[in-house]
Enzyme design. Structure first.
Site, PDB file in Angstrom:
ATOM      1  N   HIS A   1       0.813  -1.213   0.000  1.00  0.00           N
ATOM      2  CA  HIS A   1       0.000   0.000   0.000  1.00  0.00           C
ATOM      3  C   HIS A   1       0.848   1.264   0.000  1.00  0.00           C
ATOM      4  CE1 HIS A   1      -3.057  -2.660   2.349  1.00  0.00           C
ATOM      5  NE2 HIS A   1      -3.108  -2.905   1.054  1.00  0.00           N
TER       6      HIS A   1
ATOM      7  N   LYS B   1       6.000   6.155   7.456  1.00  0.00           N
ATOM      8  CA  LYS B   1       5.444   5.286   8.499  1.00  0.00           C
ATOM      9  C   LYS B   1       6.552   4.781   9.411  1.00  0.00           C
ATOM     10  CE  LYS B   1       1.790   3.476   5.500  1.00  0.00           C
ATOM     11  NZ  LYS B   1       1.265   2.275   4.837  1.00  0.00           N
TER      12      LYS B   1
ATOM     13  N   TYR C   1       1.381   1.449  13.817  1.00  0.00           N
ATOM     14  CA  TYR C   1       2.177   2.355  12.999  1.00  0.00           C
ATOM     15  C   TYR C   1       1.715   3.794  13.140  1.00  0.00           C
ATOM     16  CZ  TYR C   1      -1.406   1.129   9.428  1.00  0.00           C
ATOM     17  OH  TYR C   1      -2.567   0.873   8.746  1.00  0.00           O
TER      18      TYR C   1
ATOM     19  N   ASP D   1      -6.189  -5.997  -2.020  1.00  0.00           N
ATOM     20  CA  ASP D   1      -4.857  -6.551  -2.248  1.00  0.00           C
ATOM     21  C   ASP D   1      -4.865  -7.564  -3.385  1.00  0.00           C
ATOM     22  OD1 ASP D   1      -3.909  -4.930  -0.214  1.00  0.00           O
ATOM     23  OD2 ASP D   1      -4.221  -6.453   1.321  1.00  0.00           O
TER      24      ASP D   1
END
Length: 181
Positions: A62, A71, A131, A168
């Site tokens: 992603h 991130k 995250y 996905d």
């Protein structure tokens, strides 16, 4: 805190200083001043996320084409194989990947800068994945590259077929994807 550059030099493996004894452990999962001193980066996080996934769940790859996110990722429960892919067309590492195991046991973190796709595979029975992001989630700008793109060639430590979300399954190949300059 120790910072190590891995296969992609902008992707940083972070080992926090852990204080432990027979009662348990303590560590700072993020300290802005220490992060800046050790990485040379000045980042502002605006969102924290927490996901739980079962064994063999593969999330990713992603990224957001607008409002790209840096991130800082870690695992609080379980273990994952975490991956970053360089999507900056102007980079000599364009299309290359780096991966490492993050776990509750090793307490490692990975810094994934803007311009990279991100994904992970759950290795344990389940995993709680945490995250911090440098920009907000923008679903209209989210993109996905298929996890098994042969052009990228990620060596996922799979045991059978991964469990994927619909988005996905529908990821694009790198050669068809929107990427960064």
């Amino acid at each position: 805190m120790q910072v190590t550059r891995i296969a992609l030099p902008e992707v940083l493996l972070i080992d926090p200083k852990v204080f432990g004894d027979d009662r348990g452990f303590f560590f700072e999962s993020f300290n802005e001043r220490t992060f800046a001193e050790k990485t040379g980066l000045s980042v502002r996080f605006v969102q924290d996320n927490h996901s739980r996934s079962a064994k063999n769940v593969l999330r990713g790859l992603h990224y957001q084409v607008k409002q790209p996110q840096g991130k800082l990722v870690r695992v609080a429960v379980g273990a994952v194989f975490d991956v970053a892919v360089d999507l900056r067309r102007s980079s000599p590492a364009f299309g290359k990947w780096a991966g490492t195991i993050l776990s509750a046991e090793n307490k490692r973190q990975l810094w994934i800068p803007q311009g990279f796709a991100h994904g992970f595979l759950v290795l344990s029975e389940s995993a709680d994945f945490l995250y911090k992001t440098t920009d907000y989630y923008a679903p209209g700008h989210e993109r996905c590259i298929i996890w098994n793109d042969p052009e990228i060639g990620i060596d996922w430590p799979l045991e059978g077929e991964p469990i994927l979300a619909a988005k996905d399954h529908g990821g694009k190949r790198l050669k068809e994807a929107d990427v960064f300059r």
